[in-house]
Enzyme design. Structure first.
Site, PDB file in Angstrom:
ATOM      1  N   GLU A  19       0.825  -1.259  -0.143  1.00 49.68           N
ATOM      2  CA  GLU A  19       0.056  -0.078   0.174  1.00 49.68           C
ATOM      3  C   GLU A  19       0.995   1.447   0.038  1.00 49.68           C
ATOM      4  O   GLU A  19       1.992   1.186   0.395  1.00 49.68           O
ATOM      5  CB  GLU A  19      -0.910   0.133   1.144  1.00 49.68           C
ATOM      6  CG  GLU A  19      -1.946  -1.172   1.518  1.00 49.68           C
ATOM      7  CD  GLU A  19      -2.644  -1.299   2.650  1.00 49.68           C
ATOM      8  OE1 GLU A  19      -3.531  -1.892   2.667  1.00 49.68           O
ATOM      9  OE2 GLU A  19      -1.945  -1.011   3.569  1.00 49.68           O
ATOM     10  N   THR A  69       5.265  -9.456   9.424  1.00 49.93           N
ATOM     11  CA  THR A  69       4.015  -9.334   8.425  1.00 49.93           C
ATOM     12  C   THR A  69       4.016  -8.089   8.001  1.00 49.93           C
ATOM     13  O   THR A  69       3.465  -7.870   6.831  1.00 49.93           O
ATOM     14  CB  THR A  69       2.834  -9.470   9.482  1.00 49.93           C
ATOM     15  OG1 THR A  69       3.079 -10.928  10.040  1.00 49.93           O
ATOM     16  CG2 THR A  69       1.393  -9.316   8.810  1.00 49.93           C
ATOM     17  N   ASP A 100      -8.033  -4.966   8.600  1.00 55.69           N
ATOM     18  CA  ASP A 100      -7.427  -3.615   7.849  1.00 55.69           C
ATOM     19  C   ASP A 100      -7.320  -3.966   6.562  1.00 55.69           C
ATOM     20  O   ASP A 100      -6.568  -3.239   5.864  1.00 55.69           O
ATOM     21  CB  ASP A 100      -6.235  -3.392   8.542  1.00 55.69           C
ATOM     22  CG  ASP A 100      -5.037  -4.155   8.483  1.00 55.69           C
ATOM     23  OD1 ASP A 100      -5.180  -5.335   7.863  1.00 55.69           O
ATOM     24  OD2 ASP A 100      -3.746  -3.849   9.055  1.00 55.69           O
ATOM     25  N   SER A 133      -9.818   0.370  13.669  1.00 52.78           N
ATOM     26  CA  SER A 133      -8.700   0.964  13.324  1.00 52.78           C
ATOM     27  C   SER A 133      -8.186   0.182  12.194  1.00 52.78           C
ATOM     28  O   SER A 133      -8.070  -0.798  12.083  1.00 52.78           O
ATOM     29  CB  SER A 133      -7.663   0.825  14.469  1.00 52.78           C
ATOM     30  OG  SER A 133      -6.363   1.013  13.664  1.00 52.78           O
TER      31      SER A 133
END
Ligand code: NAD
Length: 349
Positions: free
Chosen positions: A65, A93, A236, A301
């Site tokens: 991202e 991760t 997420d 979140s």
């Protein structure tokens, strides 16, 4: 701080080692508290920021991202990945780096590792949210998922919310053992638990921070009673959530930036019109946080670019006058700005 021409040739770079040295020099709890203050100050001026859902490139095993934002004076972005399978191969991760630039010239001002900084800013943001949302007097937190983020979360809740007891659970007992060892000596009562239910006994705050690239149900509806605050960190990505949908329907939901959270957060399980509150509005005093003792509050979140921007600006300030960075020669600086080729030719000798 306007740039001076003499400052433009080099870009300060903060490596992983230098970030560790800086954080250990300042103290991890102080950095978490400072970051929470920096993020809170930027959430209070939310309208100043360019906001866009992060640009995600998905694969079967993970996501890469880019997270950009600008306040008109500085521009920042973070590159970050999320690959739950990585730990099985001895890899993180989540790993990240980020850049801050001067909007006036477009010149970079800082390049930094952000793997550690992401863990710090995520924890600081969680605790900042909980300060507005958690039940009064909550001093025990269940910490479900005891991987890379977990100790940072526990210490942020200690430093910022007054949590004194953490109850740890992970499907992998080795992760719980690691987390408990790392937290020893930090002034927290640490209780390793053998199930999610056990970890939640007496907890006013429940943090879920697991990694799995699929819809998971870390918390089922019957596990969650009234009057708790849920800090949901691990859901997420599209298709990657942690909470049973029924819990969301019983909760007052707080999010960072709705257009991104609707794609990536727990609320991807809900109708697009389901009401949520933007956290910045609570911080700016425009909307209430927790309203009563029996309410379930949920911070859904996903991590937003403004938090990374605040963290990078904090680091840019914190390294001034220290040796915790290296000047990188990453900008061409010919004597005549239009004579780029001449600079190359002269370098050939
Ligand atoms: P990690 O892989 O180091 O740790 C994840 C832990 O979850 C592992 O120890 C694993 O055994 C455990 N786990 C997996 N399934 C579980 C289950 N069903 N019950 C209990 N434990 C379980 O990952 P990490 O770096 O700690 O990140 C955790 C999660 O947080 C990831 O999903 C990551 O994408 C997310 N994250 C979110 C933000 C944010 O801003 N919201 C920031 C960073 C990371």
């Amino acid at each position: 701080m306007p740039l001076q021409p003499s400052e433009t040739a080099f870009v300060p770079f903060v490596s992983v080692q230098q970030m560790m040295d800086l954080v250990n020099h300042l103290g991890v709890e102080r950095v978490l508290a400072d970051l929470a203050a920096a993020i809170e100050a930027d959430f209070r001026r939310w309208d100043a920021f360019d906001k866009v859902p992060r640009l995600a490139s998905h694969s079967e095993v993970g996501v890469i991202e880019l997270m950009p934002t600008s306040d008109g004076e500085m521009y920042g972005f973070k590159y970050v990945n999320g690959h739950p399978k990585n730990t099985g191969q001895g890899l993180q991760t989540v790993s990240a780096f980020g850049l801050l630039a001067d909007v006036d010239t477009g010149y970079p001002r800082l390049l930094s590792e952000m793997t550690l900084l992401t863990a710090l800013r995520t924890a600081a943001t969680s605790a900042m949210a909980a300060r507005h949302l958690a039940p009064a007097g909550a001093t025990t937190m269940a910490m479900i998922g005891n991987g890379a983020q977990s100790e940072f979360q526990c210490l942020a809740f200690k430093a910022i919310c007054g949590v004194d007891t953490v109850r740890l659970y992970d499907i992998d007992p080795a992760a719980t053992g690691k987390c408990a060892r790392n937290l020893a000596g930090h002034g927290l009562t640490v209780v390793p638990c053998s199930s999610g239910e056990e970890s939640m006994e007496g907890a006013g705050i429940i943090t879920t921070c697991t990694a799995d690239k699929q819809y998971a149900t870390i918390l089922t509806d019957n596990m969650v009673g009234a009057g708790v605050h849920i800090n949901a960190i691990g859901g997420d990505c599209p298709g990657k959530t942690e909470l049973a949908r029924e819990i969301l329907l019983r909760s007052e939901i707080f999010v960072e930036y709705p257009p991104q959270t609707r794609i990536e957060g727990e609320i991807q399980q809900l109708d697009e019109t389901h009401p949520v509150t933007e956290l910045w509005q609570v911080i700016a005093g425009q909307r209430p946080g927790r309203r009563d003792a029996r309410q379930i509050t949920l911070f859904d979140s996903v991590g937003f670019a403004v938090e990374d921007f605040s963290a990078l600006r904090y680091i840019l300030g914190a390294i001034q006058g220290t040796g915790f960075y290296t000047n990188l020669d990453m900008l061409a600086d010919p004597d005549d700005p239009r004579d780029l080729f001449g600079m190359l030719a002269r370098a050939a000798g």
